[in-house]
Design a protein around this motif. Structure first.
Motif, PDB file in Angstrom:
ATOM      1  N   TYR A 153      60.309 -59.648 -27.719  1.00 26.28           N
ATOM      2  CA  TYR A 153      60.125 -58.247 -27.340  1.00 26.28           C
ATOM      3  C   TYR A 153      58.956 -57.703 -28.153  1.00 26.28           C
ATOM      4  O   TYR A 153      59.116 -57.265 -29.296  1.00 26.28           O
ATOM      5  CB  TYR A 153      61.388 -57.437 -27.625  1.00 26.28           C
ATOM      6  CG  TYR A 153      61.355 -56.020 -27.102  1.00 26.28           C
ATOM      7  CD1 TYR A 153      61.988 -55.685 -25.913  1.00 26.28           C
ATOM      8  CD2 TYR A 153      60.687 -55.028 -27.795  1.00 26.28           C
ATOM      9  CE1 TYR A 153      61.963 -54.385 -25.420  1.00 26.28           C
ATOM     10  CE2 TYR A 153      60.652 -53.720 -27.321  1.00 26.28           C
ATOM     11  CZ  TYR A 153      61.283 -53.403 -26.144  1.00 26.28           C
ATOM     12  OH  TYR A 153      61.243 -52.123 -25.668  1.00 26.28           O
ATOM     13  N   ASP A 173      55.569 -54.179 -21.209  1.00 24.60           N
ATOM     14  CA  ASP A 173      56.788 -53.479 -20.809  1.00 24.60           C
ATOM     15  C   ASP A 173      57.905 -54.502 -20.573  1.00 24.60           C
ATOM     16  O   ASP A 173      57.738 -55.446 -19.808  1.00 24.60           O
ATOM     17  CB  ASP A 173      56.516 -52.683 -19.526  1.00 24.60           C
ATOM     18  CG  ASP A 173      57.690 -51.828 -19.102  1.00 24.60           C
ATOM     19  OD1 ASP A 173      58.702 -52.385 -18.652  1.00 24.60           O
ATOM     20  OD2 ASP A 173      57.583 -50.587 -19.215  1.00 24.60           O
ATOM     21  N   SER A 174      59.056 -54.307 -21.215  1.00 24.40           N
ATOM     22  CA  SER A 174      60.152 -55.271 -21.099  1.00 24.40           C
ATOM     23  C   SER A 174      60.718 -55.325 -19.677  1.00 24.40           C
ATOM     24  O   SER A 174      61.098 -56.396 -19.193  1.00 24.40           O
ATOM     25  CB  SER A 174      61.264 -54.935 -22.088  1.00 24.40           C
ATOM     26  OG  SER A 174      61.767 -53.626 -21.870  1.00 24.40           O
ATOM     27  N   PHE A 175      60.765 -54.167 -19.007  1.00 20.68           N
ATOM     28  CA  PHE A 175      61.291 -54.137 -17.641  1.00 20.68           C
ATOM     29  C   PHE A 175      60.389 -54.928 -16.696  1.00 20.68           C
ATOM     30  O   PHE A 175      60.861 -55.767 -15.917  1.00 20.68           O
ATOM     31  CB  PHE A 175      61.430 -52.688 -17.168  1.00 20.68           C
ATOM     32  CG  PHE A 175      61.850 -52.554 -15.736  1.00 20.68           C
ATOM     33  CD1 PHE A 175      63.169 -52.739 -15.368  1.00 20.68           C
ATOM     34  CD2 PHE A 175      60.919 -52.241 -14.752  1.00 20.68           C
ATOM     35  CE1 PHE A 175      63.568 -52.618 -14.039  1.00 20.68           C
ATOM     36  CE2 PHE A 175      61.306 -52.117 -13.429  1.00 20.68           C
ATOM     37  CZ  PHE A 175      62.629 -52.305 -13.075  1.00 20.68           C
ATOM     38  N   MET A 199      61.415 -58.445 -14.787  1.00 26.22           N
ATOM     39  CA  MET A 199      61.380 -58.556 -13.335  1.00 26.22           C
ATOM     40  C   MET A 199      60.408 -59.630 -12.880  1.00 26.22           C
ATOM     41  O   MET A 199      60.690 -60.380 -11.941  1.00 26.22           O
ATOM     42  CB  MET A 199      61.021 -57.205 -12.722  1.00 26.22           C
ATOM     43  CG  MET A 199      62.030 -56.096 -12.992  1.00 26.22           C
ATOM     44  SD  MET A 199      63.676 -56.422 -12.345  1.00 26.22           S
ATOM     45  CE  MET A 199      63.377 -56.256 -10.578  1.00 26.22           C
ATOM     46  N   LEU A 229      58.643 -53.649  -7.427  1.00 30.34           N
ATOM     47  CA  LEU A 229      58.901 -52.701  -8.519  1.00 30.34           C
ATOM     48  C   LEU A 229      58.623 -51.265  -8.107  1.00 30.34           C
ATOM     49  O   LEU A 229      59.240 -50.328  -8.628  1.00 30.34           O
ATOM     50  CB  LEU A 229      58.060 -53.055  -9.741  1.00 30.34           C
ATOM     51  CG  LEU A 229      58.312 -54.422 -10.384  1.00 30.34           C
ATOM     52  CD1 LEU A 229      57.498 -54.556 -11.665  1.00 30.34           C
ATOM     53  CD2 LEU A 229      59.790 -54.605 -10.680  1.00 30.34           C
ATOM     54  N   ARG A 257      62.847 -45.492 -11.851  1.00 27.19           N
ATOM     55  CA  ARG A 257      63.071 -45.738 -13.274  1.00 27.19           C
ATOM     56  C   ARG A 257      63.174 -44.390 -13.987  1.00 27.19           C
ATOM     57  O   ARG A 257      62.186 -43.692 -14.157  1.00 27.19           O
ATOM     58  CB  ARG A 257      61.931 -46.569 -13.875  1.00 27.19           C
ATOM     59  CG  ARG A 257      61.824 -47.968 -13.312  1.00 27.19           C
ATOM     60  CD  ARG A 257      60.675 -48.724 -13.951  1.00 27.19           C
ATOM     61  NE  ARG A 257      60.886 -48.884 -15.385  1.00 27.19           N
ATOM     62  CZ  ARG A 257      59.978 -49.405 -16.215  1.00 27.19           C
ATOM     63  NH1 ARG A 257      58.801 -49.771 -15.747  1.00 27.19           N
ATOM     64  NH2 ARG A 257      60.231 -49.530 -17.498  1.00 27.19           N
TER      65      ARG A 257
END
Length: 242
Positions: free
Chosen positions: A75, A84-86, A90, A99, A104
């Protein structure tokens, strides 16, 4: 976590899905220490001693006994897709999902407090300062005041604090590197000394011990919070909207 617990979890998951995968995103210990401190302060939780080997102790039983794949990811903005982790998650695990069609919401948990706000919260939790208006009022008024008063100090660990945290977390860091191939950017592994740990940092008494804090802004922030908290609730609610 015992093998019996893991097997029981797999049996329950097996009734819901044909396959399962464990996916973890891991922060570097020093950034996790700072973000974890923020989250505990936001939730009025007392800070405890971080475990030296929490990641290894948590993940090793899963690696030994879990039947499905286990993915460990770093991370860090420099390693995640678009920082961005999201988006990173994905793109790796659900690449066919559009997306742009996923709403969000902005989570309040991701809103960073200033170092001054952190110091005030810590002072009240540890009893250094007496607060008589309830923790919920403190958090809500402090968040509003933090946005209003200029010259916010972004929380950063003082020189030497990161080194102590990394030295303390050496068992996790070396296990992740040597057994799992996880190497965090920005960490000089050759400089890590597990025996060189400053206990006063792990048991810090004030936020000022670990972060730079603007004393004048902290005083102004606290004064505004006290003034607002002393008002009747109806007036405070009205002011919050204007």
């Amino acid at each position: 976590m015992t093998s019996t617990v893991i097997q029981a979890a797999q049996q329950k998951l097996g009734k819901m899905a044909r396959s399962s995968r464990i996916i973890a995103y891991l922060r570097a210990p020093d950034t996790l220490f700072l973000s974890g401190t923020q989250e505990m302060l936001k939730h009025n939780t007392h800070l405890g001693m971080p475990s030296r080997s929490y990641v290894r102790d948590t993940m090793q039983p899963l690696i030994n006994h879990w039947d499905g794949p286990i993915d460990l990811n770093i991370y860090d903005k420099s390693t995640m897709k678009d920082g961005d982790s999201f988006v990173d998650f994905m793109s790796k695990y659900l690449p066919d999902v559009d997306l742009d069609r996923l709403p969000r919401g902005e989570s309040s948990l991701n809103v960073s407090l200033s170092a001054e706000a952190m110091a005030i919260l810590h002072d009240t939790i540890t009893g250094r300062m007496v607060w008589r208006h309830g923790p919920k009022t403190l958090r809500s008024e402090l968040r509003r005041a933090d946005k209003r008063i200029e010259s916010k100090t972004r929380p950063r660990l003082r020189p030497g604090v990161s080194e102590t945290i990394l030295n303390w977390k050496a068992p996790d860091l070396f296990w992740l590197r040597d057994d799992q191939g996880i190497v965090f950017p920005r960490i000089d592994y050759a400089a890590i000394d597990p025996n060189e740990v400053d206990g006063s940092i792990l048991h810090f008494g004030r936020i000022e011990d670990i972060c730079e804090v603007n004393a004048e802004r902290k005083t102004a922030l606290l004064a505004r919070v006290i003034r607002r908290a002393s008002l009747p609730p109806t007036i405070r609610r009205w002011l919050a909207k204007h």
